[in-house]
Every structure is written in structure tokens, then in C-alpha cells.
Design a protein around this motif. Structure first.
Motif, PDB file in Angstrom:
ATOM      1  N   ILE A  51       0.849  -1.197   0.000  1.00 39.54           N
ATOM      2  CA  ILE A  51       0.000   0.000   0.000  1.00 39.54           C
ATOM      3  C   ILE A  51       0.885   1.249   0.000  1.00 39.54           C
ATOM      4  CG2 ILE A  51      -1.768   1.296   1.247  1.00 39.54           C
ATOM      5  CD1 ILE A  51      -2.845  -1.312   0.187  1.00 39.54           C
ATOM      6  N   VAL A  52       0.535   2.223  -0.846  1.00 38.87           N
ATOM      7  CA  VAL A  52       1.288   3.477  -0.913  1.00 38.87           C
ATOM      8  C   VAL A  52       0.316   4.658  -0.938  1.00 38.87           C
ATOM      9  CG1 VAL A  52       3.249   2.446  -2.127  1.00 38.87           C
ATOM     10  CG2 VAL A  52       1.371   3.477  -3.453  1.00 38.87           C
ATOM     11  N   LEU A  53       0.853   5.824  -0.624  1.00 37.81           N
ATOM     12  CA  LEU A  53       0.133   7.084  -0.793  1.00 37.81           C
ATOM     13  C   LEU A  53       0.767   7.833  -1.953  1.00 37.81           C
ATOM     14  CD1 LEU A  53      -0.325   8.403   2.864  1.00 37.81           C
ATOM     15  CD2 LEU A  53      -2.156   7.807   1.263  1.00 37.81           C
ATOM     16  N   ARG A  54      -0.030   8.195  -2.938  1.00 34.58           N
ATOM     17  CA  ARG A  54       0.467   8.966  -4.074  1.00 34.58           C
ATOM     18  C   ARG A  54       0.042  10.432  -3.952  1.00 34.58           C
ATOM     19  NH1 ARG A  54       2.742   5.909  -7.872  1.00 34.58           N
ATOM     20  NH2 ARG A  54       2.259   3.666  -7.902  1.00 34.58           N
ATOM     21  N   GLU A  55       0.795  11.303  -4.592  1.00 35.29           N
ATOM     22  CA  GLU A  55       0.428  12.713  -4.604  1.00 35.29           C
ATOM     23  C   GLU A  55      -1.007  12.866  -5.119  1.00 35.29           C
ATOM     24  OE1 GLU A  55       2.221  15.121  -3.370  1.00 35.29           O
ATOM     25  OE2 GLU A  55       3.950  13.835  -2.932  1.00 35.29           O
ATOM     26  N   ASP A  56      -1.753  13.781  -4.470  1.00 33.46           N
ATOM     27  CA  ASP A  56      -3.149  14.064  -4.839  1.00 33.46           C
ATOM     28  C   ASP A  56      -4.066  12.860  -4.653  1.00 33.46           C
ATOM     29  OD1 ASP A  56      -2.512  16.749  -5.704  1.00 33.46           O
ATOM     30  OD2 ASP A  56      -1.672  15.865  -7.522  1.00 33.46           O
ATOM     31  N   ALA A  57      -3.699  11.952  -3.771  1.00 29.83           N
ATOM     32  CA  ALA A  57      -4.516  10.755  -3.545  1.00 29.83           C
ATOM     33  C   ALA A  57      -5.883  11.120  -2.972  1.00 29.83           C
ATOM     34  CB  ALA A  57      -3.794   9.801  -2.593  1.00 29.83           C
TER      35      ALA A  57
END
Length: 367
Positions: A85-91
Motif C-alpha cells: 500500500i502506498v500514498l500517491r500525490e493528490d490521492a
């Protein structure tokens, strides 16, 4: 910085402003021995945050013991960012079972460009969530209802002494909760950081209490109804911690909306002899059918308690062109520049220092 200013009032204003900087847990402003106005900032995610009574006391919380637990679980252990699991920019993030908003704070600290939708059905807890959002200036949108398979009102048992255990009355399993508390304390005494004896004794005391609860009616709605109303075109991450109602949340997603969802990070209860027995298999089968790559983990301290972490990632999400939001370090120069756009020049500190632990000021302390 004018020395004729009211240092105490200026320090308080700077501290309040700094708490709105993404990733800052607490700030302390004081004059040093040379007369300079120094701003110390303590980032979220350090064990010093857990140990410092003042840091978490600045959050609107139901009680301090569980607030420390939530901080360590979410910021230190990063339990919702495992299994790929990751957090991307503008998620776009759905925080299902938001409680007082600790995960929303985490997302904002890691990825300030994210848009968070937070769901908390218990009115007393939702009020704390709203207060933390407002105080920290978060862009999180909070909803005073939970998510389920359909829209209906349900009786909840709200435990003021440990609100994270609050749940639908038909999913109550207090013996299991007590066992979890005992295992957590034993594990942290063996393997956790030093200086937390008082905190662990407080948590241990929760398991020995005869818990009182407040019964309240809470609204639950299907996730698909919310998607239609808010108009999101994609959901990068759904975090679900719904105290045994996690499968109901998945049941509220219509077939037309599943392709919008890229990742799911959830706690799943699968307790023998209870309504949740067999849930891990149900959940993983549903996620497999929807095309996710699924992994299941059990923390050693939770083995035997029927608690599992399930992570689901849509194949191909790793090709999304948006960068992954890396673990943020709070940079003094960036903080100083950010402050200069929010405070008049005569109210800016002479120095900004990022610290692992807040020191006691020599004079002029106003926090």
C-alpha cells in the motif's frame, strides 16, 4: 524580531500556527540565552510524541491511553501502509472508522495534497474528529455516519473509556477486546521503547475495568451512495477499521464502483464462534473476484485473537505516473518559509529547529 513585543503572546501565536504545518505534532517557542526567539518543532511519528503528555493533550481526544495507542499504531508502526500500500500525490483517501482522525492526520502529514473523506458514526467521537480537523486546518471532509451494505440506523455501543472498541451492538465481543489489550501491554513491555511504564499501566487498567457503555443510534450508508454524492472519479485508498463490520463496508460497493478503487487496507476480525467467523475467507474472496492482488498478515502479538490485516492492491497501480509520497522529513527552512507567508515579519521566530524531543525553554515559555 522586536524584543518589545509581548513574547508570551507571540510565542503562543507562532505555536498555534506551526501546529497547522503538515507533519508537525507540536511546537514550542521561547527565547534562548542569547535573546533569540527559537521555534522548536517536533514531528509526528517519534516515540517522543507518545511520551510527551503535552503533545497528544493538544488533540481533541476521548482519553489519552487510546490516543497514544493510535499514534504508535498509525504514525510509528504505519500499520495501514503495508502489503504494498502506498500514498500517491493528490490521492483520494476514504478513512472508514476514523475515530478522532489520527489516520487523517497521518495522511496529511505524509501527503498534504491528498483529499481525505473521513467516516465516524458515533456522535461524541465524530465531534472530536471535527475539532481536530478544524484546529489543524486539515482539508479532510468528515461525515457523521458509518459505511455498511445499505442505509439504515443501527444501535451502537459507545465505550467512553476506550472509544476505539465501540461497535455495532450485534458485533460486540468484549472478551476478545480484553485479550487484545493484555497482549498489547505484554508485548510492549518486552519489545517497546523505554519510558512508557505509566502509559502501559494505564492501558492495562482498562482491561480490568467493568466497562460502561452508552447505547446510541447511528446512521450507516453504502459507500456507493457517498461516491455518487461527492463525485470522486477514483479512490486511491480505502482504509477500513470498523470493529467487525468490515465485510459490510465492502458489501456496500456496487459493481460499477469497484473499478474506481485502487487499494484497500483493512483490519478484519475472524473470531471463532462469533458472527465474524470465516470473515477473512469472505473478504479475500470478494477482493480476489474484483481483481485485486491480496495479502493477509497477522502480527505476532495478535496471533490467536482473530485479528488480521488484509491489503489489496489493484494490479497496474504501480504504473500510476503520480509520485509516491515518501516519508516526510520536516525541514527547518521549509517551515520558516511557510511561516513567513502566514505571520507578519515582526512576529516571526529568529530560528526554526526540528527536534526529536522538545527541550525546556530557558525563559519566555508559552505553550
Amino acid at each position: 524580531m522586536s524584543t518589545s513585543d509581548d513574547s508570551s503572546g507571540v510565542a503562543t501565536e507562532i505555536e498555534r500556527t506551526l501546529r497547522r504545518y503538515p507533519g508537525v505534532a507540536r511546537a514550542r517557542v521561547f527565547r534562548d540565552a542569547g535573546g533569540e526567539l527559537v521555534a522548536q518543532v517536533l514531528p509526528w511519528g517519534t516515540h517522543a510524541v507518545t511520551a510527551d503528555q503535552g503533545v497528544l493533550a493538544e488533540l481533541a481526544a476521548v482519553n489519552m491511553a487510546e490516543t497514544r495507542f493510535l499514534h504508535d499504531e498509525i504514525f510509528v508502526d504505519e500499520v495501514y501502509l503495508r502489503g504494498g500500500i502506498v500514498l500517491r500525490e493528490d490521492a483520494v483517501v476514504f478513512d472508514v472508522g476514523a475515530n478522532i482522525g489520527m489516520f487523517s492526520l497521518f495522511v496529511e502529514a505524509r501527503c498534504p495534497s491528498a483529499k481525505v473523506y473521513a467516516f465516524e458514526p458515533v456522535p461524541e467521537v465524530h465531534a472530536k474528529l471535527q475539532e481536530n480537523i478544524a484546529e489543524r486546518g486539515l482539508g479532510t471532509r468528515a461525515f457523521n455516519f458509518g459505511l455498511s451494505d445499505r442505509e439504515h440506523d443501527v444501535s451502537f455501543y459507545y465505550y467512553p473509556d476506550i472509544s476505539i472498541m465501540s461497535c455495532r451492538h450485534d458485533y460486540t465481543n468484549w472478551d476478545n477486546e480484553v485479550e487484545l489489550i493484555k497482549r498489547y501491554v505484554a508485548n510492549e513491555r518486552r519489545n517497546g521503547p523505554p519510558g512508557r511504564a505509566g502509559h502501559l499501566a494505564e492501558v492495562e487498567g482498562l482491561a480490568a475495568k467493568d466497562f460502561e457503555f452508552v447505547e446510541c443510534r447511528c446512521l450507516l450508508r453504502p459507500l456507493s451512495a457517498v461516491v455518487d454524492e461527492v463525485g470522486v472519479r477514483a479512490i486511491d485508498l480505502i482504509k477500513i477499521d470498523a470493529q467487525r463490520a468490515e465485510y459490510d463496508v465492502l458489501q456496500g460497493i456496487e459493481d460499477r464502483h469497484w473499478p474506481l478503487i485502487q487499494q484497500i487496507s483493512m483490519e478484519v476480525h475472524d473470531e471463532a464462534g462469533s458472527p465474524t467467523e470465516g470473515r477473512v475467507e469472505q473478504v479475500t474472496a470478494r477482493l480476489d473476484d474484483q481483481g485485486f492482488r491480496v495479502s493477509v498478515e497477522v502480527e505476532e502479538m495478535l496471533r490467536g485473537t482473530g485479528r488480521y490485516a488484509v491489503y489489496a492492491v489493484r494490479p497496474g497501480y504501480d504504473r500510476d505516473p503520480r509520485p509516491v509520497a515518501a516519508a516526510r522529513s520536516v525541514d527547518p527552512g521549509s517551515v520558516a518559509g511557510w511561516l513567513s507567508g502566514r505571520l507578519p515579519a515582526d512576529r516571526l521566530p529568529d530560528r526554526v529547529v526540528v527536534v526529536d524531543e522538545l527541550s525546556r525553554p530557558l525563559q519566555g515559555h508559552a505553550s
